[in-house]
Design an enzyme around this catalytic site. Structure first.
Site, PDB file in Angstrom:
ATOM      1  CB  ALA A 110      -0.896  -0.004   1.234  1.00 29.88           C
TER       2      ALA A 110
ATOM      3  N   GLY B  28       0.589  -5.112   1.018  1.00 29.91           N
ATOM      4  CA  GLY B  28      -0.626  -5.203   0.222  1.00 29.91           C
ATOM      5  C   GLY B  28      -0.393  -5.824  -1.143  1.00 29.91           C
TER       6      GLY B  28
ATOM      7  CD  GLU C 260      -2.157  -7.751   3.185  1.00 28.31           C
ATOM      8  OE1 GLU C 260      -2.032  -6.564   2.785  1.00 28.31           O
ATOM      9  OE2 GLU C 260      -2.523  -8.043   4.331  1.00 28.31           O
TER      10      GLU C 260
ATOM     11  CD  GLU D 117       1.849  -5.575   5.732  1.00 28.29           C
ATOM     12  OE1 GLU D 117       2.679  -6.474   6.013  1.00 28.29           O
ATOM     13  OE2 GLU D 117       0.996  -5.675   4.833  1.00 28.29           O
TER      14      GLU D 117
HETATM   15  C1  HXC Z   1       5.021   4.412  -1.197  1.00 26.25           C
HETATM   16  C2  HXC Z   1       6.909   3.437  -2.032  1.00 26.25           C
HETATM   17  C3  HXC Z   1       6.543   2.196  -1.490  1.00 26.25           C
HETATM   18  C4  HXC Z   1       5.317   2.124  -0.768  1.00 26.25           C
HETATM   19  C5  HXC Z   1       8.414   1.948  -2.523  1.00 26.25           C
HETATM   20  N1  HXC Z   1       8.076   3.237  -2.660  1.00 26.25           N
HETATM   21  N2  HXC Z   1       7.506   1.289  -1.801  1.00 26.25           N
HETATM   22  N3  HXC Z   1       6.156   4.536  -1.885  1.00 26.25           N
HETATM   23  N4  HXC Z   1       4.606   3.255  -0.649  1.00 26.25           N
HETATM   24  N5  HXC Z   1       4.870   0.993  -0.237  1.00 26.25           N
HETATM   25  C6  HXC Z   1       8.818   4.291  -3.378  1.00 26.25           C
HETATM   26  C7  HXC Z   1       9.983   4.788  -2.585  1.00 26.25           C
HETATM   27  O1  HXC Z   1       9.582   5.709  -1.619  1.00 26.25           O
HETATM   28  C8  HXC Z   1      10.828   5.381  -3.652  1.00 26.25           C
HETATM   29  O2  HXC Z   1      10.311   6.645  -4.003  1.00 26.25           O
HETATM   30  C9  HXC Z   1      10.590   4.457  -4.845  1.00 26.25           C
HETATM   31  O3  HXC Z   1       9.379   3.786  -4.564  1.00 26.25           O
HETATM   32  C10 HXC Z   1      11.694   3.423  -4.987  1.00 26.25           C
HETATM   33  O4  HXC Z   1      11.838   2.745  -3.749  1.00 26.25           O
HETATM   34  P1  HXC Z   1      13.256   2.536  -3.025  1.00 26.25           P
HETATM   35  O5  HXC Z   1      12.965   2.270  -1.589  1.00 26.25           O
HETATM   36  O6  HXC Z   1      14.170   3.656  -3.349  1.00 26.25           O
HETATM   37  O7  HXC Z   1      13.743   1.223  -3.764  1.00 26.25           O
HETATM   38  P2  HXC Z   1      14.730   0.083  -3.185  1.00 26.25           P
HETATM   39  O8  HXC Z   1      15.845   0.718  -2.408  1.00 26.25           O
HETATM   40  O9  HXC Z   1      15.022  -0.784  -4.361  1.00 26.25           O
HETATM   41  O10 HXC Z   1      13.838  -0.728  -2.131  1.00 26.25           O
HETATM   42  C11 HXC Z   1      12.723  -1.478  -2.552  1.00 26.25           C
HETATM   43  C12 HXC Z   1      11.852  -1.878  -1.333  1.00 26.25           C
HETATM   44  C13 HXC Z   1      11.506  -0.596  -0.535  1.00 26.25           C
HETATM   45  C14 HXC Z   1      12.581  -2.872  -0.462  1.00 26.25           C
HETATM   46  C15 HXC Z   1      10.594  -2.529  -1.909  1.00 26.25           C
HETATM   47  O11 HXC Z   1      10.973   0.380  -1.439  1.00 26.25           O
HETATM   48  C16 HXC Z   1      10.498  -0.835   0.538  1.00 26.25           C
HETATM   49  O12 HXC Z   1      10.806  -1.371   1.596  1.00 26.25           O
HETATM   50  N6  HXC Z   1       9.257  -0.378   0.317  1.00 26.25           N
HETATM   51  C17 HXC Z   1       8.190  -0.425   1.299  1.00 26.25           C
HETATM   52  C18 HXC Z   1       7.675  -1.837   1.434  1.00 26.25           C
HETATM   53  C19 HXC Z   1       6.586  -1.922   2.482  1.00 26.25           C
HETATM   54  O13 HXC Z   1       6.785  -1.578   3.662  1.00 26.25           O
HETATM   55  N7  HXC Z   1       5.392  -2.371   2.078  1.00 26.25           N
HETATM   56  C20 HXC Z   1       4.269  -2.522   2.971  1.00 26.25           C
HETATM   57  C21 HXC Z   1       3.436  -1.259   2.982  1.00 26.25           C
HETATM   58  S1  HXC Z   1       2.120  -1.364   4.149  1.00 26.25           S
HETATM   59  P3  HXC Z   1      11.228   7.962  -4.073  1.00 26.25           P
HETATM   60  O14 HXC Z   1      10.250   9.028  -4.336  1.00 26.25           O
HETATM   61  O15 HXC Z   1      11.931   8.060  -2.784  1.00 26.25           O
HETATM   62  O16 HXC Z   1      12.136   7.638  -5.233  1.00 26.25           O
HETATM   63  C22 HXC Z   1       0.956  -2.267   3.384  1.00 26.25           C
HETATM   64  C23 HXC Z   1      -0.283  -2.512   4.160  1.00 26.25           C
HETATM   65  C24 HXC Z   1      -1.375  -3.081   3.318  1.00 26.25           C
HETATM   66  O17 HXC Z   1       1.108  -2.703   2.299  1.00 26.25           O
HETATM   67  C25 HXC Z   1      -2.634  -3.234   4.106  1.00 26.25           C
HETATM   68  C26 HXC Z   1      -3.866  -3.099   3.291  1.00 26.25           C
HETATM   69  C27 HXC Z   1      -4.099  -1.754   2.751  1.00 26.25           C
END
Ligand code: HXC
Length: 256
Positions: A65, A108, A111, A131
Protein backbone atom coordinates in the site's frame (compact mmCIF):
# COMPACT_ATOMS: atom_id res chain seq x y z
CA UNK A 1 -9.12 4.15 -21.63
CA UNK A 2 -9.01 6.72 -18.93
CA UNK A 3 -6.70 4.71 -16.68
CA UNK A 4 -3.61 6.44 -15.37
CA UNK A 5 -2.02 3.84 -13.15
CA UNK A 6 -2.73 0.59 -14.90
CA UNK A 7 -2.40 -0.71 -18.44
CA UNK A 8 -5.06 -2.87 -19.90
CA UNK A 9 -4.78 -5.19 -22.91
CA UNK A 10 -5.99 -8.46 -24.35
CA UNK A 11 -3.76 -11.23 -25.58
CA UNK A 12 -5.47 -14.41 -26.74
CA UNK A 13 -7.98 -15.42 -24.10
CA UNK A 14 -6.17 -13.38 -21.45
CA UNK A 15 -7.20 -10.01 -20.17
CA UNK A 16 -4.00 -8.46 -18.89
CA UNK A 17 -3.94 -5.77 -16.23
CA UNK A 18 -0.51 -4.30 -15.61
CA UNK A 19 0.04 -2.19 -12.51
CA UNK A 20 1.97 0.79 -13.78
CA UNK A 21 3.38 3.24 -11.25
CA UNK A 22 7.06 2.55 -11.83
CA UNK A 23 8.34 5.52 -9.81
CA UNK A 24 6.77 4.13 -6.65
CA UNK A 25 7.41 0.42 -7.35
CA UNK A 26 3.67 0.08 -8.01
CA UNK A 27 2.72 1.18 -4.51
CA UNK A 28 -1.01 0.61 -4.33
CA UNK A 29 -2.76 3.94 -3.83
CA UNK A 30 -6.50 4.52 -3.62
CA UNK A 31 -6.74 5.74 -7.23
CA UNK A 32 -4.95 2.66 -8.53
CA UNK A 33 -7.20 0.35 -6.54
CA UNK A 34 -10.28 2.06 -8.00
CA UNK A 35 -8.89 1.62 -11.51
CA UNK A 36 -8.05 -2.01 -10.80
CA UNK A 37 -11.57 -2.71 -9.55
CA UNK A 38 -13.02 -1.13 -12.68
CA UNK A 39 -10.73 -3.04 -15.04
CA UNK A 40 -11.44 -6.33 -13.26
CA UNK A 41 -15.19 -5.83 -13.58
CA UNK A 42 -14.90 -4.98 -17.27
CA UNK A 43 -12.79 -8.02 -18.04
CA UNK A 44 -15.02 -10.28 -15.99
CA UNK A 45 -17.91 -9.11 -18.19
CA UNK A 46 -16.01 -9.43 -21.49
CA UNK A 47 -16.95 -12.74 -23.17
CA UNK A 48 -13.64 -12.79 -25.07
CA UNK A 49 -11.69 -12.99 -21.81
CA UNK A 50 -11.36 -16.46 -20.26
CA UNK A 51 -8.92 -15.57 -17.50
CA UNK A 52 -7.47 -12.36 -16.11
CA UNK A 53 -3.79 -11.75 -15.49
CA UNK A 54 -2.69 -9.18 -12.94
CA UNK A 55 0.98 -8.30 -13.23
CA UNK A 56 3.44 -5.51 -12.49
CA UNK A 57 6.89 -4.59 -13.72
CA UNK A 58 10.15 -6.52 -13.77
CA UNK A 59 11.14 -4.84 -10.53
CA UNK A 60 7.89 -4.92 -8.63
CA UNK A 61 4.52 -6.59 -8.72
CA UNK A 62 3.63 -4.10 -5.99
CA UNK A 63 5.68 -2.86 -3.02
CA UNK A 64 2.59 -2.58 -0.84
CA UNK A 65 0.00 0.00 0.00
CA UNK A 66 1.14 3.56 -0.65
CA UNK A 67 2.86 4.57 2.59
CA UNK A 68 2.93 8.24 1.58
CA UNK A 69 -0.85 8.20 1.23
CA UNK A 70 -1.46 6.18 4.41
CA UNK A 71 0.86 8.26 6.55
CA UNK A 72 -1.75 10.95 7.21
CA UNK A 73 -4.53 8.52 8.11
CA UNK A 74 -5.93 8.70 11.63
CA UNK A 75 -8.39 6.66 13.63
CA UNK A 76 -11.41 6.65 13.69
CA UNK A 77 -11.79 8.56 10.41
CA UNK A 78 -9.93 5.78 8.61
CA UNK A 79 -12.25 3.21 10.14
CA UNK A 80 -15.24 5.12 8.77
CA UNK A 81 -13.93 5.32 5.18
CA UNK A 82 -12.37 1.80 5.19
CA UNK A 83 -9.95 2.36 2.31
CA UNK A 84 -9.08 -1.35 2.25
CA UNK A 85 -12.58 -2.46 1.20
CA UNK A 86 -12.12 -1.72 -2.54
CA UNK A 87 -8.99 -3.88 -2.53
CA UNK A 88 -11.23 -6.91 -2.29
CA UNK A 89 -12.76 -6.32 -5.73
CA UNK A 90 -10.67 -9.18 -7.06
CA UNK A 91 -12.50 -11.58 -4.74
CA UNK A 92 -15.73 -10.89 -6.62
CA UNK A 93 -14.34 -11.88 -10.02
CA UNK A 94 -15.82 -15.14 -11.31
CA UNK A 95 -13.20 -15.87 -13.96
CA UNK A 96 -9.83 -17.23 -12.89
CA UNK A 97 -7.37 -14.50 -11.92
CA UNK A 98 -3.68 -15.21 -12.30
CA UNK A 99 -1.13 -13.07 -10.45
CA UNK A 100 2.08 -13.01 -12.51
CA UNK A 101 4.64 -11.81 -9.99
CA UNK A 102 8.15 -10.52 -10.70
CA UNK A 103 10.20 -8.57 -8.17
CA UNK A 104 8.68 -7.25 -4.97
CA UNK A 105 5.26 -8.42 -3.78
CA UNK A 106 5.22 -6.84 -0.36
CA UNK A 107 2.52 -6.00 2.15
CA UNK A 108 -0.63 -5.20 0.22
CA UNK A 109 1.15 -6.42 -2.92
CA UNK A 110 1.61 -9.86 -1.42
CA UNK A 111 -1.96 -9.74 -0.16
CA UNK A 112 -3.25 -8.77 -3.60
CA UNK A 113 -1.37 -11.71 -5.15
CA UNK A 114 -2.86 -14.05 -2.54
CA UNK A 115 -6.38 -12.83 -3.33
CA UNK A 116 -5.85 -14.00 -6.91
CA UNK A 117 -6.53 -17.64 -7.77
CA UNK A 118 -3.10 -18.70 -9.02
CA UNK A 119 0.28 -17.13 -8.35
CA UNK A 120 2.86 -17.61 -11.08
CA UNK A 121 6.26 -16.32 -9.97
CA UNK A 122 9.35 -15.18 -11.83
CA UNK A 123 12.67 -16.29 -10.33
CA UNK A 124 13.08 -12.69 -9.19
CA UNK A 125 9.89 -12.66 -7.10
CA UNK A 126 10.17 -11.65 -3.47
CA UNK A 127 7.21 -12.02 -1.16
CA UNK A 128 6.86 -10.42 2.23
CA UNK A 129 4.61 -8.85 4.85
CA UNK A 130 6.85 -6.06 6.14
CA UNK A 131 4.08 -4.03 7.81
CA UNK A 132 5.61 -4.78 11.21
CA UNK A 133 8.47 -2.44 10.26
CA UNK A 134 5.92 0.37 9.95
CA UNK A 135 4.40 -0.31 13.34
CA UNK A 136 1.51 -2.08 11.66
CA UNK A 137 0.16 -5.53 10.84
CA UNK A 138 -1.05 -6.89 7.51
CA UNK A 139 -4.44 -5.35 6.71
CA UNK A 140 -5.76 -6.94 3.52
CA UNK A 141 -5.81 -10.58 4.59
CA UNK A 142 -2.08 -11.32 4.81
CA UNK A 143 -2.12 -12.81 8.28
CA UNK A 144 -4.90 -15.17 7.25
CA UNK A 145 -4.10 -16.11 3.64
CA UNK A 146 -0.34 -16.42 4.16
CA UNK A 147 -0.90 -18.68 7.16
CA UNK A 148 -3.30 -20.89 5.21
CA UNK A 149 -0.95 -21.03 2.25
CA UNK A 150 2.36 -21.77 3.96
CA UNK A 151 1.47 -22.73 7.53
CA UNK A 152 2.07 -21.11 10.89
CA UNK A 153 5.83 -21.61 11.15
CA UNK A 154 6.85 -19.57 8.14
CA UNK A 155 3.89 -17.18 8.22
CA UNK A 156 4.56 -16.24 11.82
CA UNK A 157 8.23 -15.66 11.11
CA UNK A 158 7.47 -13.49 8.08
CA UNK A 159 4.74 -11.45 9.72
CA UNK A 160 6.70 -10.94 12.95
CA UNK A 161 10.07 -10.10 11.39
CA UNK A 162 9.20 -8.78 7.93
CA UNK A 163 11.56 -11.25 6.28
CA UNK A 164 11.11 -11.62 2.53
CA UNK A 165 10.84 -14.98 0.86
CA UNK A 166 12.28 -15.67 -2.60
CA UNK A 167 10.51 -17.48 -5.41
CA UNK A 168 12.07 -20.90 -4.80
CA UNK A 169 11.20 -20.88 -1.12
CA UNK A 170 7.72 -19.61 -1.94
CA UNK A 171 7.16 -22.51 -4.30
CA UNK A 172 8.44 -25.06 -1.79
CA UNK A 173 6.23 -23.54 0.89
CA UNK A 174 3.11 -23.71 -1.29
CA UNK A 175 2.54 -20.00 -1.88
CA UNK A 176 3.08 -20.10 -5.64
CA UNK A 177 1.97 -22.59 -8.26
CA UNK A 178 5.12 -22.45 -10.34
CA UNK A 179 8.38 -20.53 -10.81
CA UNK A 180 9.43 -19.54 -14.32
CA UNK A 181 12.30 -17.49 -15.78
CA UNK A 182 11.55 -13.78 -15.55
CA UNK A 183 11.51 -13.26 -19.31
CA UNK A 184 8.93 -16.03 -19.73
CA UNK A 185 6.57 -14.87 -16.98
CA UNK A 186 3.89 -13.13 -19.03
CA UNK A 187 4.02 -15.69 -21.83
CA UNK A 188 3.51 -18.51 -19.32
CA UNK A 189 0.60 -16.67 -17.74
CA UNK A 190 -0.99 -16.09 -21.16
CA UNK A 191 -0.48 -19.77 -21.99
CA UNK A 192 -2.28 -20.66 -18.78
CA UNK A 193 -5.13 -18.30 -19.69
CA UNK A 194 -5.35 -19.81 -23.16
CA UNK A 195 -5.48 -23.31 -21.68
CA UNK A 196 -8.36 -22.21 -19.48
CA UNK A 197 -9.96 -20.51 -22.50
CA UNK A 198 -10.11 -23.87 -24.26
CA UNK A 199 -12.15 -25.47 -21.48
CA UNK A 200 -15.84 -25.53 -20.64
CA UNK A 201 -16.61 -22.15 -19.07
CA UNK A 202 -19.23 -23.37 -16.55
CA UNK A 203 -16.87 -26.12 -15.37
CA UNK A 204 -14.08 -23.57 -14.94
CA UNK A 205 -16.28 -21.18 -12.99
CA UNK A 206 -17.56 -23.94 -10.71
CA UNK A 207 -14.08 -25.38 -10.19
CA UNK A 208 -12.86 -21.98 -9.01
CA UNK A 209 -15.83 -21.60 -6.72
CA UNK A 210 -15.33 -25.09 -5.29
CA UNK A 211 -11.64 -24.62 -4.48
CA UNK A 212 -12.32 -21.23 -2.91
CA UNK A 213 -15.05 -22.81 -0.78
CA UNK A 214 -12.37 -24.98 0.83
CA UNK A 215 -11.19 -21.86 2.66
CA UNK A 216 -14.61 -20.94 3.95
CA UNK A 217 -16.56 -24.13 4.64
CA UNK A 218 -16.23 -27.12 6.95
CA UNK A 219 -15.14 -30.22 5.01
CA UNK A 220 -18.60 -31.84 4.94
CA UNK A 221 -20.24 -28.68 3.56
CA UNK A 222 -17.45 -28.14 1.05
CA UNK A 223 -17.81 -31.66 -0.26
CA UNK A 224 -21.59 -31.23 -0.49
CA UNK A 225 -21.10 -28.04 -2.52
CA UNK A 226 -18.64 -29.81 -4.79
CA UNK A 227 -21.04 -32.73 -5.28
CA UNK A 228 -23.91 -30.42 -6.25
CA UNK A 229 -21.69 -28.62 -8.74
CA UNK A 230 -20.36 -31.84 -10.19
CA UNK A 231 -23.83 -33.27 -10.67
CA UNK A 232 -25.16 -30.02 -12.13
CA UNK A 233 -22.45 -30.09 -14.80
CA UNK A 234 -24.24 -33.09 -16.32
CA UNK A 235 -26.67 -30.46 -17.59
CA UNK A 236 -24.00 -28.71 -19.65
CA UNK A 237 -22.91 -29.00 -23.26
CA UNK A 238 -19.39 -29.15 -21.96
CA UNK A 239 -19.99 -32.50 -20.28
CA UNK A 240 -21.50 -33.96 -23.47
CA UNK A 241 -18.69 -32.65 -25.64
CA UNK A 242 -15.90 -33.53 -23.23
CA UNK A 243 -16.99 -37.11 -22.68
CA UNK A 244 -17.93 -37.74 -26.33
CA UNK A 245 -14.56 -36.39 -27.49
CA UNK A 246 -12.71 -38.66 -25.07
CA UNK A 247 -14.53 -41.74 -26.28
CA UNK A 248 -14.13 -40.74 -29.93
CA UNK A 249 -10.41 -40.20 -29.31
CA UNK A 250 -10.47 -36.59 -30.48
CA UNK A 251 -9.83 -33.20 -28.91
CA UNK A 252 -12.91 -31.63 -27.33
CA UNK A 253 -14.14 -28.35 -28.76
CA UNK A 254 -15.89 -26.39 -26.06
CA UNK A 255 -18.11 -23.52 -27.13
CA UNK A 256 -17.61 -20.41 -25.07
C1 HXC B 1 5.02 4.41 -1.20
C2 HXC B 1 6.91 3.44 -2.03
C3 HXC B 1 6.54 2.20 -1.49
C4 HXC B 1 5.32 2.12 -0.77
C5 HXC B 1 8.41 1.95 -2.52
N1 HXC B 1 8.08 3.24 -2.66
N2 HXC B 1 7.51 1.29 -1.80
N3 HXC B 1 6.16 4.54 -1.89
N4 HXC B 1 4.61 3.25 -0.65
N5 HXC B 1 4.87 0.99 -0.24
C6 HXC B 1 8.82 4.29 -3.38
C7 HXC B 1 9.98 4.79 -2.59
O1 HXC B 1 9.58 5.71 -1.62
C8 HXC B 1 10.83 5.38 -3.65
O2 HXC B 1 10.31 6.64 -4.00
C9 HXC B 1 10.59 4.46 -4.84
O3 HXC B 1 9.38 3.79 -4.56
C10 HXC B 1 11.69 3.42 -4.99
O4 HXC B 1 11.84 2.74 -3.75
P1 HXC B 1 13.26 2.54 -3.03
O5 HXC B 1 12.96 2.27 -1.59
O6 HXC B 1 14.17 3.66 -3.35
O7 HXC B 1 13.74 1.22 -3.76
P2 HXC B 1 14.73 0.08 -3.19
O8 HXC B 1 15.85 0.72 -2.41
O9 HXC B 1 15.02 -0.78 -4.36
O10 HXC B 1 13.84 -0.73 -2.13
C11 HXC B 1 12.72 -1.48 -2.55
C12 HXC B 1 11.85 -1.88 -1.33
C13 HXC B 1 11.51 -0.60 -0.54
C14 HXC B 1 12.58 -2.87 -0.46
C15 HXC B 1 10.59 -2.53 -1.91
O11 HXC B 1 10.97 0.38 -1.44
C16 HXC B 1 10.50 -0.83 0.54
O12 HXC B 1 10.81 -1.37 1.60
N6 HXC B 1 9.26 -0.38 0.32
C17 HXC B 1 8.19 -0.42 1.30
C18 HXC B 1 7.68 -1.84 1.43
C19 HXC B 1 6.59 -1.92 2.48
O13 HXC B 1 6.78 -1.58 3.66
N7 HXC B 1 5.39 -2.37 2.08
C20 HXC B 1 4.27 -2.52 2.97
C21 HXC B 1 3.44 -1.26 2.98
S1 HXC B 1 2.12 -1.36 4.15
P3 HXC B 1 11.23 7.96 -4.07
O14 HXC B 1 10.25 9.03 -4.34
O15 HXC B 1 11.93 8.06 -2.78
O16 HXC B 1 12.14 7.64 -5.23
C22 HXC B 1 0.96 -2.27 3.38
C23 HXC B 1 -0.28 -2.51 4.16
C24 HXC B 1 -1.38 -3.08 3.32
O17 HXC B 1 1.11 -2.70 2.30
C25 HXC B 1 -2.63 -3.23 4.11
C26 HXC B 1 -3.87 -3.10 3.29
C27 HXC B 1 -4.10 -1.75 2.75
Amino acid sequence: EAYEMILFERQGAAGIIRLNRPKALNALCDAMMAELADALARMDADPAVAAIIVTGSEKAFAAGADIREMQARRYPATYMDDFVAPWEAVLGVRKPVIAAVAGFALGGGCEMAMMCDIILAAESAKFGQPEINLGMTPGAGGSQRLTRAIGKAKAMEMVLTGRMMGAEEAERAGLVARVVPADALLAEAVKMADTIGGLSAPAVAMAKEAVNAAFELPLREGVRLERRMFLSLFGTEGQQEGMAAFLEKRKPVFRR
